[in-house]
Write a protein that holds these residues in place. Structure first.
Motif, PDB file in Angstrom:
ATOM      1  N   GLN A 374      -4.752   5.098  23.796  1.00 25.34           N
ATOM      2  CA  GLN A 374      -5.125   6.444  23.363  1.00 25.34           C
ATOM      3  C   GLN A 374      -4.072   7.132  22.506  1.00 25.34           C
ATOM      4  O   GLN A 374      -4.380   8.097  21.813  1.00 25.34           O
ATOM      5  N   TYR A 473      -6.931  19.593  28.330  1.00 24.57           N
ATOM      6  CA  TYR A 473      -7.626  18.528  27.607  1.00 24.57           C
ATOM      7  C   TYR A 473      -7.142  17.162  28.094  1.00 24.57           C
ATOM      8  O   TYR A 473      -7.939  16.221  28.243  1.00 24.57           O
ATOM      9  N   SER A 560     -11.525  20.070  22.524  1.00 29.01           N
ATOM     10  CA  SER A 560     -12.664  19.187  22.808  1.00 29.01           C
ATOM     11  C   SER A 560     -13.753  19.334  21.752  1.00 29.01           C
ATOM     12  O   SER A 560     -14.373  18.338  21.339  1.00 29.01           O
ATOM     13  N   LYS A 563     -12.636  17.491  18.685  1.00 31.65           N
ATOM     14  CA  LYS A 563     -12.756  16.052  18.873  1.00 31.65           C
ATOM     15  C   LYS A 563     -14.209  15.607  18.701  1.00 31.65           C
ATOM     16  O   LYS A 563     -14.493  14.584  18.045  1.00 31.65           O
ATOM     17  N   LYS A 567     -15.600  12.975  15.927  1.00 36.25           N
ATOM     18  CA  LYS A 567     -16.386  11.799  16.295  1.00 36.25           C
ATOM     19  C   LYS A 567     -17.716  11.770  15.555  1.00 36.25           C
ATOM     20  O   LYS A 567     -18.154  10.722  15.052  1.00 36.25           O
ATOM     21  N   PRO A 576      -9.145   7.562  18.511  1.00 34.10           N
ATOM     22  CA  PRO A 576      -8.536   8.608  19.347  1.00 34.10           C
ATOM     23  C   PRO A 576      -7.032   8.701  19.161  1.00 34.10           C
ATOM     24  O   PRO A 576      -6.456   9.789  19.290  1.00 34.10           O
ATOM     25  N   PHE A 579      -6.533  10.879  16.162  1.00 36.26           N
ATOM     26  CA  PHE A 579      -6.879  12.263  16.485  1.00 36.26           C
ATOM     27  C   PHE A 579      -5.774  12.911  17.309  1.00 36.26           C
ATOM     28  O   PHE A 579      -5.329  14.028  17.019  1.00 36.26           O
ATOM     29  N   HIS A 580      -5.311  12.216  18.335  1.00 38.92           N
ATOM     30  CA  HIS A 580      -4.272  12.788  19.182  1.00 38.92           C
ATOM     31  C   HIS A 580      -2.974  13.008  18.406  1.00 38.92           C
ATOM     32  O   HIS A 580      -2.268  13.995  18.635  1.00 38.92           O
TER      33      HIS A 580
END
Length: 609
Positions: A374, A473, A560, A563, A567, A576, A579-580
């Protein structure tokens, strides 16, 4: 960057900031990078000058960061001079910022510009006379008062360093200022009595209890005596003897008398005139201050009614998910009966502090095995698992975090609470560690301060909605990180999510709708398996620091939602880890700035295909 008018709000940032080990040199100005224009250079110069001035006005900020240039002072908090200097600095910074052409900045510096501007503008609104008056009259509380963090800070195992003779001498000077701050706080409380602006009785009783705990330690068992119980080898025997005498004398003649004055004032003078009401709106001008607290904590111009309704909707959704988990366990009773079972069955209650320590250490090990799936961005700073100090465990949360140093010389610390041990249910351990430890606060705070490419105000401290929103989150990644694999641990995750949803209902209920303390506690117990001890501490926290608890859920919902949008728009190209990295690689951001950044990243990612 201290963009808040009063001490208590500044401490919010400090408690999440770095706890220093080795002293660090002052941060140099940000270096120029390829593509920088003259406007970028002006912006970086402004950031550096602002940070340097901030550290001089707020020496404790530097100490938390490991910058010890002004470590012989704690700060002249709770004075008119301090407030005037803070306001002038904010106004000057904003005026200089407006002289910079944002359109000529690089994309990264435009982001920094927006963060700086957002924080200053929200902070300056807190200096409005009607808002400042209430905050001045309520200088400390049981959650963010100096007595809640300074003793540990100065204890020899806290944030203040004790490596040299100068460190020990500086601490004596800061301790004297701590005593003076307590006396100034009494003066502010007296002003509040005249103005009809006083703390709730329960807040006062909690503060009295804290000072009682500190006073009963005596001299040589005092938390403040800790530094002279063990010395580094570099300090001579003669200096050690002198310092032991000096510390004992100061504790006996300066610190304890100041704490006694505060304790007796609170008990004898203030408590009798403290209020029975608990909500901010019960005070003259309190409703306007609560509106400001909502915005300053969430970074969004939300209204109490809308936040309350959002909380009710989230509580309803989570209750439905809890019912599913109850059925998975095979429990035959109602959901409230299941809550009682979770609170009372011995199988969920730890039998020793050591058992809790080992539980959290095992969780950490299992999470790190899945982190590479992740996260491509992982902090260098290590993490230590440690119990909450005894003097403040009664009013502390079940878990908390204090950051390490940017250079890695001191680890971050995950604190677990052993007060009322049977109430520290083991079914909540995994979600608590996800939030406070990995990949929650430890990742976010460590990655920010390790990133030397960022200006200091983006590396250290930040926006509550982002900092706490990220940590909440992080709890939602339980499945991806191999946690909550049985329905009891999943109930723990839902219970923590429920806590943050209930905060939207309860905080606004207390401060905008006239809810009582008991009404708020009963609501939380009816809608979750929380222990009464935890529910009580939570509600009394919301009473003490209005609006702060709203930031968690608002921040998490924003991350969220972004995200989900990424997606949907990127489809199979969504990663992910990428994104993180986007969320974490520029430090704490106000929600509008984060949203703009992620939308820009989505657009650029789509354009590459």
């Amino acid at each position: 960057m201290s963009k808040f008018p009063l001490l208590s709000l500044s401490i919010v940032t400090l408690m999440l900031a770095a706890a220093p080990g080795a002293a660090l040199a002052q941060l140099p100005p940000q270096p120029a990078v390829a593509g920088d224009s003259a406007e970028d250079a002006k912006l970086k110069a402004l950031f550096h000058a602002s940070d340097e001035a901030e550290l001089k006005r707020n020496p404790i900020s530097g100490i938390f960061r490991g910058d010890l240039r002004y470590a012989d002072h704690l700060g002249n908090y709770l004075t008119d001079a301090y407030l005037a200097a803070e306001r002038q600095a904010n106004e000057s910074d904003l005026a200089q910022l407006k002289q910079i052409d944002r359109s000529r900045l690089t994309r990264v510096d435009q982001l920094a510009y927006d963060v700086f501007k957002n924080r200053i503008e929200i902070g300056l609104r807190g200096f409005a006379p009607n808002l400042l008056k209430i905050q001045n009259d309520l200088p400390i509380d049981h959650f963010f008062g100096f007595q809640t963090f300074y003793p540990e800070f100065a204890s020899g195992i806290g944030a203040a360093p004790f490596k040299t003779l100068v460190d020990y001498e500086n601490n004596l000077k800061r301790n004297a200022e701590y005593a003076a701050i307590l006396d100034r706080a009494i003066g502010h409380f007296r002003d509040g009595i005249k103005d009809g602006i006083v703390q709730p009785k329960l807040v006062v009783r909690n503060m009295i209890g804290q000072f009682d705990n500190l006073l009963k330690e005596g001299v040589e068992e005092s938390t403040f005596y800790g530094p002279v119980k063990k010395f580094p080898d570099t300090i001579s025997a003669a200096d050690q003897a002198r310092l032991r005498t000096a510390y004992a004398t100061q504790i006996r003649d300066v610190i304890m008398p100041a704490e006694r004055r505060m304790r007796d004032f609170l008990a004898d003078t203030y408590l009798p005139v403290a209020r029975d009401s608990v909500g901010l709106s019960a005070l003259p001008g309190g409703a306007a201050l609560y509106d400001y607290k909502i915005e300053s904590n969430t970074t969004l111009p939300l209204k109490a009614e809308a936040v309350h309704d959002l909380g009710l909707a989230e509580v309803k959704r989570i209750l439905a998910e809890m019912e599913i988990q109850k059925q998975k366990t095979g429990f035959k009773g109602t959901l409230p009966e299941f809550f009682t079972f979770l609170r009372t069955d011995k199988q969920f209650q730890p039998t020793s502090a050591e058992q809790l320590h080992d539980l959290y250490a095992g969780i950490e090990k299992r999470i790190y095995q899945r982190i590479p799936e992740q996260f491509s961005l992982v902090p260098k700073t290590s993490l230590e698992v440690r119990p909450v100090p005894a003097f403040k465990e009664k009013t502390e949360a079940g878990g908390s975090y204090q950051g390490g140093t940017p250079d890695g010389s001191r680890p971050g610390v995950f604190y677990y609470n052993t007060y009322d041990l049977p109430s520290r249910y083991m079914w909540e351990a995994e979600t608590l560690f996800l939030h406070e430890g990995v990949p929650g606060h430890h990742f976010q705070i460590s990655l920010a301060q390790e990133n030397t490419a960022l200006p200091a105000f983006m590396r250290f401290g930040g926006d509550t909605a982002y900092v706490e929103g990220w940590a909440l989150y992080a709890e939602s990644l339980w499945h991806e990180l191999g946690m909550e694999t049985d329905p009891y641990q999943r109930m723990g995750g839902l219970n923590d999510e429920m806590l943050r949803a209930m905060r939207l209902v309860v905080d606004t209920g207390i401060h905008a709708k006239g809810w009582t303390r008991d009404q708020a506690i009963d609501y939380m117990l009816a809608n979750s398996p929380m222990a009464r001890t935890d529910a009580t501490a939570e509600v009394e926290r919301y009473i003490a620091i209005p609006g702060q608890a709203l930031a968690y859920k608002i921040g998490q919902l924003t991350i969220s939602r972004l995200k989900a949008k990424a997606k949907a728009e990127l489809g199979d190209r969504f990663d992910p880890r990428a994104f993180h990295a986007q969320v974490l690689d520029t430090g704490s951001l106000p929600m509008p700035v984060l949203e703009s950044k992620i939308e820009g990243w989505i657009a650029r990612s789509k354009a590459k295909s």
